[in-house]
Motif scaffolding. Structure first.
Motif: not given
Length: 478
Positions: A204, A208, A241-242, A260-262
């Motif tokens: 994550e 970012k 997660a997310n 699922k992580i954007k």
């Protein structure tokens, strides 16, 4: 467990009078070694050192070694002969770490023949490096920091990545398989898996920072958490997660969480073991949005007899059935593989079995290696070692077949649109952009540099053996 690194990097800055020092690092071996080097770079960067490729101006020279093949030893000792003069001229600190330092005969040779080396550290003591560096500077004596037992998986180690688009993320250390040709279990230790929330947090954070692709690393990624489960430990981790809470208790569920992580648009992993490639992992890939449909499935040999001698725990037929099962459940899947040529006892018939598997699976990429004897492995003591001349002839035959099949596969790309993650400009032509498809094919094309770091749909207009060419007139943002 968090590593207590900042205390020692601050001390190093203090004894260096906060002056900017320079360091150079040479990395040998696999992607895990490359990730270790990124951590070493992060540590010394935090200690006030800046990277240089010029050995002559370096105040610290680091070698991160590999012991999988013999030529790595030759490379290290050759380089040590080269850097000795810098030690004599300006007192450059010489440090050697990595897998090779877990081999006692190598450490003995270093102590006997290369006494000017300041720091020797192993795979289980990387997080101690700032302390070792501080003591080497202050005490001006050799530091040897090697553990023969498995180390602890530390979190919070600073990492310096030069690539700002793709990143590797280790999910476990060590291996329990003991393939007879492999020294890794002896130098990396037994399997230890990272806490899944720590992995998710790292990914994550990378998202970012703008990273688009991650590669999960481990000697055998699809046995993630298996060792803890076998010990009776509770491996039903509740993670987030997310923003979504879920349970991670296997490699498959870790993949589902990471998917699922954007921001992360591609997830790869190396290396899985065919014997552990379970249906839940296949389903996780098939149902995912971002997990690449290129599966690295190490073969090593197509001969059931040689696979048995290698202690690989699957047969030729089982491997082919697995590849067929994966192909049936994951649309447009492609495969890459590793193959060792000339393993002890390999007959012409055994080698023909390898060629047969290559022909049937139709690999996208084949990483080929001539068998190299490693001290301390069972294969080193096996009878019927294959003569070097035969090894090289078989290697050439395998290379010819693999290249013929790759050429055929490349032609199938012409006229298709491929999602290409643009990685930068070509090393040989700054006016050309380069990137990779989901199947890891290199694509070169003309385009604006503002496309770097983006995923684009690109039409393939021609093929070459080691890359595809895209048309600059048919680029579309994804």
């Amino acid at each position: 467990m968090e590593a207590n690194i900042k205390e020692w990097t601050d001390k190093i800055k203090e004894i260096n009078n906060n002056k900017t020092k320079k360091f150079s690092i040479m990395t040998m071996g696999c992607q895990l070694n490359e990730n270790d080097s990124e951590k070493l770079c992060g540590i010394v960067d935090q200690a006030g050192y800046k990277k240089t490729d010029n050995l002559e101006e370096a105040d610290l020279i680091l070698f991160n070694t590999c012991c999988v093949r013999e030529n790595a030893e030759d490379k290290l000792f050759g380089k040590l002969g080269e850097v000795k003069k810098y030690k004599e001229q300006k007192g450059t600190i010489i440090a050697i770490g990595g897998c090779m330092m877990q081999e006692k005969h190598i450490v003995h040779k270093l102590n006997e023949s290369y006494p000017f080396v300041d720091i020797i550290f192993g795979t289980h003591t990387l997080e101690n490096f700032p302390k070792d560096l501080y003591n080497a500077i202050v005490e001006k004596k050799k530091i040897e920091d090697i553990l023969d037992i498995d180390g602890i998986v530390y979190e919070g180690v600073p990492t310096y990545r030069e690539d700002k688009i793709k990143a590797s993320v280790p999910i476990m250390n060590g291996c329990n398989n003991f393939c007879t040709y492999c020294i890794v279990p002896f130098v990396r230790g037994r399997e230890r898996s990272r806490n899944p929330q720590d992995i998710i947090n790292e990914v994550e954070d990378l998202a970012k920072q703008g990273y688009k692709e991650i590669t999960l690393l481990g000697q055998n990624v699809n046995s993630y958490l298996v060792s803890q489960k076998q010990k009776g430990e509770d491996v039903d981790f509740r993670v987030v997660a997310n923003g979504e809470e879920m349970t991670v208790n296997s490699f498959a569920t870790l993949l589902i969480a990471l998917d699922k992580i954007k921001g992360i648009e591609r997830i790869r992993f190396v290396s899985p073991h065919p014997k552990d490639f379970t249906d839940d992992v296949i389903d996780a890939i098939a149902n995912s949005k971002n997990i690449c449909k290129l599966i690295h499935l190490p073969l090593q040999s197509g001969s059931t007899e040689i696979l048995k001698r290698m202690n690989r725990k699957y047969t030729k037929e089982e491997y082919l059935k697995l590849a067929e099962r994966i192909s049936g459940r994951i649309p447009d899947v492609t495969f890459s593989t590793d193959i060792i040529v000339g393993f002890p006892g390999e007959t012409e018939e055994d080698f023909e079995d390898t060629l047969d598997v290559v022909s049937k699976v139709n690999f996208e990429q084949v990483y080929m290696f001539i068998y190299s004897r490693r001290v301390g492995t069972p294969a080193d003591k096996m009878e019927n070692q294959v003569p070097e001349e035969i090894k090289h002839k078989r290697f050439d035959r395998l290379k010819k077949l693999a290249e013929e099949m790759i050429e055929i596969r490349n032609k199938e790309y012409i006229g298709t649109y491929q999602k290409v993650l643009v990685e930068g400009t070509s090393k040989t032509n700054s006016s050309i952009l380069t990137g990779r498809t989901e199947s890891n094919k290199v694509v070169n094309f003309e385009g604006s540099e503002n496309l770097i770091g983006k995923m684009v749909n690109l039409k393939i207009i021609s093929e070459h053996m080691w890359y595809l060419k895209g048309s600059c007139d048919t680029i579309q943002n994804v």
